[in-house]
Design an enzyme around this catalytic site. Structure first.
Site, PDB file in Angstrom:
ATOM      1  CD  GLU A 121      28.151  72.042  -9.367  1.00 36.98           C
ATOM      2  OE1 GLU A 121      27.735  70.885  -9.559  1.00 36.98           O
ATOM      3  OE2 GLU A 121      29.361  72.300  -9.180  1.00 36.98           O
ATOM      4  N   GLY A 122      23.716  72.701 -12.580  1.00 38.83           N
ATOM      5  CA  GLY A 122      22.494  72.146 -13.146  1.00 38.83           C
ATOM      6  C   GLY A 122      22.798  71.243 -14.327  1.00 38.83           C
ATOM      7  CG  ASP A 169      27.565  76.126 -26.991  1.00 35.43           C
ATOM      8  OD1 ASP A 169      27.552  76.598 -25.845  1.00 35.43           O
ATOM      9  OD2 ASP A 169      27.293  76.790 -27.993  1.00 35.43           O
ATOM     10  CB  SER A 170      22.926  72.948 -24.689  1.00 35.03           C
ATOM     11  OG  SER A 170      23.575  71.704 -24.638  1.00 35.03           O
ATOM     12  CG  ASP A 218      14.456  72.544 -18.476  1.00 38.44           C
ATOM     13  OD1 ASP A 218      14.718  72.575 -19.694  1.00 38.44           O
ATOM     14  OD2 ASP A 218      15.101  71.854 -17.663  1.00 38.44           O
ATOM     15  CE  LYS A 268      15.878  68.823 -19.060  1.00 34.79           C
ATOM     16  NZ  LYS A 268      16.392  69.971 -18.274  1.00 34.79           N
ATOM     17  CG  HIS A 314      18.656  69.299 -25.618  1.00 38.39           C
ATOM     18  ND1 HIS A 314      17.757  69.299 -24.566  1.00 38.39           N
ATOM     19  CD2 HIS A 314      19.551  70.285 -25.320  1.00 38.39           C
ATOM     20  CE1 HIS A 314      18.088  70.234 -23.702  1.00 38.39           C
ATOM     21  NE2 HIS A 314      19.171  70.841 -24.133  1.00 38.39           N
TER      22      HIS A 314
END
Length: 328
Positions: free
Chosen positions: A137-138, A196-197, A283, A303, A308
């Protein structure tokens, strides 16, 4: 009308503007015909606005890739100066300007678009809804904030509890993003966006990388991952040696289409202790570039301009119309 100077900058676009008594776009890389089309488009918008005279925009273009970013920049100036809520929505190779569910204007590319493409159902294009291949959810909140500015509604896999988990067995960000997007698209018949991070730390040889979410083990949490990262860097004292990059790879997949891939990175450093209450993941320990601020100290809109993921989404919006038209 304020004296505020507006600026937007990424690796492909750089605009500086202010509100003046006339409309003017000048600078590098923009065709005269494109400038005229944008001016004609926005003159129509200006006619609907209740501004005090004088009115207009003066924009200098330092770097330019496509009309979408330039139009979005000017509309953002107009919205801030007039408290309007005009949305810029890319659709089937065109750019729609809408407010309160009303279509105000349409920007057409050179050569136009076919009516079949323009009026295609949402299953053949982004439409109004994007299915994000995540249950996080973030992450979904960030995508919702980003795509909400462009008029899209965002769903995630929590809206489809019957769908299976897709194992991230790839060894690169692109492999994992493709696995998720293409598998979910095949199962649902929908257009799916997967990302994909991860965080790449230079002193750790690029780790945690694709293992960022589970860096501290199978029962990983954000707090555990951050604690492990700080432990791994405990003997690295100079900030310049704690350099790192957040990386995102986005993949859009749809039935019977070649997938679209974009990538972006956000450079910075790993702090010696967490700070900030916003964001998620790494973060709190990520220092943004040379600012000295932690990513978790930034508000969502700040942000999204820098991150990215925000950069990758803007890249995606630049190339999506051409990809959609080519694949139709």
């Amino acid at each position: 009308m304020s004296e505020k100077i507006y600026e937007y900058k990424d690796e492909n676009n750089w605009f500086i503007g202010k509100m003046t008594g006339h409309n003017l776009i000048s600078g590098w890389g923009v065709k005269h015909t494109t400038i005229k089309k944008i001016d004609d488009l926005l003159d129509g918008i200006a006619a609907t606005l209740d501004w005090e005279n004088p009115k207009g925009y003066d924009v200098s273009v330092v770097r330019y890739q496509s009309p979408l970013s330039l139009i979005t920049f000017i509309i953002d100036m107009i919205n801030q100066e007039t408290q309007r809520e005009i949305k810029v929505i890319p659709h089937a190779g065109t750019i729609l300007l809408m407010e309160n569910a009303k279509l105000l204007a349409v920007y057409l590319p050179e050569g136009g678009v076919s009516t079949a493409t323009f009026f295609a159902t949402s299953e053949q294009g982004f439409g109004d809804t994007i299915l994000i291949a995540t249950r996080n959810e973030g992450k979904t909140k960030e995508f919702r904030n980003l795509f909400g500015q462009l008029g899209y509604r965002v769903e995630n896999l929590n809206d489809y509890p019957e769908l299976p988990e897709v194992a991230e067995t790839g060894t690169t960000f692109e492999e994992n993003a493709r696995l998720k997007a293409e598998t979910i698209s095949h199962l649902t018949g929908k257009m799916v966006l997967a990302d994909d991070s991860g965080l790449k730390v230079d002193a750790l040889g690029g780790l945690p990388g694709v293992w960022s979410a589970r860096f501290s083990g199978p029962d990983a949490t954000d707090a555990k991952n951050n604690a492990k990262l700080l432990h791994e860097l405990a003997m690295v004292f100079e900030q310049k040696k704690r350099s790192a990059q957040f990386h995102t790879t986005l993949v859009v997949a749809a039935p019977n289409k070649d997938s679209l891939v974009v990538e972006a990175e956000w450079p910075g450093y790993i702090a010696t202790q967490p700070k900030g209450e916003n964001g998620f993941g790494y973060d709190p320990v990520f220092i943004v570039g040379e600012t000295g601020r932690h990513a978790a100290e930034l508000e969502a809109d700040q942000k999204n301009q820098l991150s990215h993921r925000g950069q990758a989404v803007r890249k995606l919006m630049e190339v999506f119309p051409a990809w959609q038209a080519k694949q139709s």
